[in-house]
Design an enzyme around this catalytic site. Structure first.
Site, PDB file in Angstrom:
ATOM      1  N   SER A 131      35.697  39.292  32.093  1.00  0.00           N
ATOM      2  CA  SER A 131      36.359  38.303  32.958  1.00  0.00           C
ATOM      3  C   SER A 131      35.950  38.498  34.414  1.00  0.00           C
ATOM      4  O   SER A 131      35.628  37.541  35.115  1.00  0.00           O
ATOM      5  CB  SER A 131      37.884  38.420  32.847  1.00  0.00           C
ATOM      6  OG  SER A 131      38.302  38.200  31.523  1.00  0.00           O
ATOM      7  N   ARG A 154      41.230  40.007  41.416  1.00  0.00           N
ATOM      8  CA  ARG A 154      42.347  40.113  40.474  1.00  0.00           C
ATOM      9  C   ARG A 154      43.302  38.929  40.617  1.00  0.00           C
ATOM     10  O   ARG A 154      43.878  38.459  39.627  1.00  0.00           O
ATOM     11  CB  ARG A 154      43.090  41.459  40.616  1.00  0.00           C
ATOM     12  CG  ARG A 154      44.103  41.714  39.473  1.00  0.00           C
ATOM     13  CD  ARG A 154      44.552  43.162  39.368  1.00  0.00           C
ATOM     14  NE  ARG A 154      43.498  44.012  38.859  1.00  0.00           N
ATOM     15  CZ  ARG A 154      43.231  44.179  37.557  1.00  0.00           C
ATOM     16  NH1 ARG A 154      43.963  43.571  36.642  1.00  0.00           N
ATOM     17  NH2 ARG A 154      42.232  44.946  37.181  1.00  0.00           N
ATOM     18  N   HIS A 162      41.670  36.329  38.649  1.00  0.00           N
ATOM     19  CA  HIS A 162      41.809  36.708  37.246  1.00  0.00           C
ATOM     20  C   HIS A 162      43.188  36.325  36.704  1.00  0.00           C
ATOM     21  O   HIS A 162      43.319  35.871  35.566  1.00  0.00           O
ATOM     22  CB  HIS A 162      41.579  38.224  37.135  1.00  0.00           C
ATOM     23  CG  HIS A 162      41.733  38.784  35.758  1.00  0.00           C
ATOM     24  ND1 HIS A 162      42.831  39.511  35.377  1.00  0.00           N
ATOM     25  CD2 HIS A 162      40.939  38.730  34.672  1.00  0.00           C
ATOM     26  CE1 HIS A 162      42.704  39.872  34.112  1.00  0.00           C
ATOM     27  NE2 HIS A 162      41.564  39.420  33.660  1.00  0.00           N
TER      28      HIS A 162
END
Lengths: 212, 212
Positions: free
Chosen positions: A17, A43, A46
């Protein structure tokens, strides 16, 4: 069905990812990030699949180093939702001596909010100001929590190690973040604009913890 | 500071937020929504400040009525994260007899996932399939959970009252949602594409609960 699944082992899903996020940000996108903030920005993307976080995150000078030092020294985290509390990696935090506080469901907080005509978030920040430990505030929901933190700091009743200011929404969210961005002596990570959330608050905490 | 806060009473913040969302969607935006789905779409936008949810949510035929009936009849909710569990209004759900299950932190699930080389999400859907109650699945994180639900349904080992399919991310997320969209006899609410999250999963559950 003609739907083809990518073959990725469970342990490799997150790595893959982050590779995709890095690819899609591209060199131009990556070059615009402040050095040291990359794991945090990635993040957030994400967690949300929303590339707006490559543009809307604001970092005070040297905030990442300051935050990592605070965590290393056992700082605890105060959040404004049970969801953010659930999402923060409490085991990792505990390795350094910290814990997560959320006072939103406390009866005394509900009573105080009612008596004062404020939100529970406001009352729970008041309660947090009584804790005599180094504190990181992770606000993913309530702009009123950020407004109260701003006031407590102005009144010199609080000196947070870090404010993660990422409430989401439409009423006073933008303004509450601008208040935090105006602080000169308080380390902050803020998602400017309307976006944010408990998930974003938790993921920024975790991004920092995973950098240790 | 020249930052002016809007004066809104605590109890009115949510109402005001929904007014702003309605204004910004405008007549064109609102007219494109499927009748009866409006409170769900608006709550997703409220939770994320992301108007993409006005476009990416897919509803199977008559799903809202079916979901409300299931909740009224005491259906429980299975989620794939502790965050979604924390965010769902469990008190409201309990009024109708339902509860929230999340098996992600269970030791037997971790062991089974390890032994089978699958994710904990996959193993926790297997575990959920053993529950003999009407179930709503709210998947906000793991595409592997949706893939497993698809398989269990194909194998006639499971017949969910509703699948809320809103995992977020980059690896097999899009595909896992397409699998659910291909089901003809399973009621679903799916955020097509990469977006979603535990917060979105929880807020769709709450939107439904608040419609009762």
């Amino acid at each position: 069905m003609e739907i083809e699944l990518e073959r990725v082992k469970p342990a490799e899903i997150e790595t893959r990812s982050f590779e995709i996020i890095t690819e899609e940000l591209g060199e131009t996108g990556l070059s615009k990030l402040i050095p040291g903030t990359e794991p945090i920005v990635k993040r957030c993307i994400h967690t949300s699949a929303d590339f707006d976080y490559a543009k809307n995150l604001r970092f005070s000078e040297g905030v990442v180093d300051k935050a990592l030092n605070a965590l290393r020294n056992g700082a605890s985290i105060v959040t404004d939702t049970q969801m953010a509390k659930a999402g923060i990696n409490k085991r990792k935090l505990a390795q350094f001596g910290g814990q997560v506080y959320c006072f939103m469901s406390d009866e005394d907080v509900a009573e105080k909010a009612k008596a004062m005509g404020t939100t529970r978030a406001t009352a729970s920040m008041e309660k947090a100001a009584e804790i005599k430990e180094p504190l990181i505030f992770a606000v993913g929901n309530a702009p009123t929590a950020l407004v109260k933190l701003y006031e407590l700091i102005q009144e010199k009743r609080l000196a947070p190690e870090l404010i993660i200011g990422v409430p989401v929404g439409f009423v006073n969210v933008v303004q509450s973040k601008e208040l935090i961005l105006s602080l000169t002596d308080t380390p902050y990570i803020v998602a400017q604009g309307r976006k944010g959330g408990s998930n974003i608050a938790a993921c920024i905490c975790n991004a920092l913890l995973y950098m240790l």
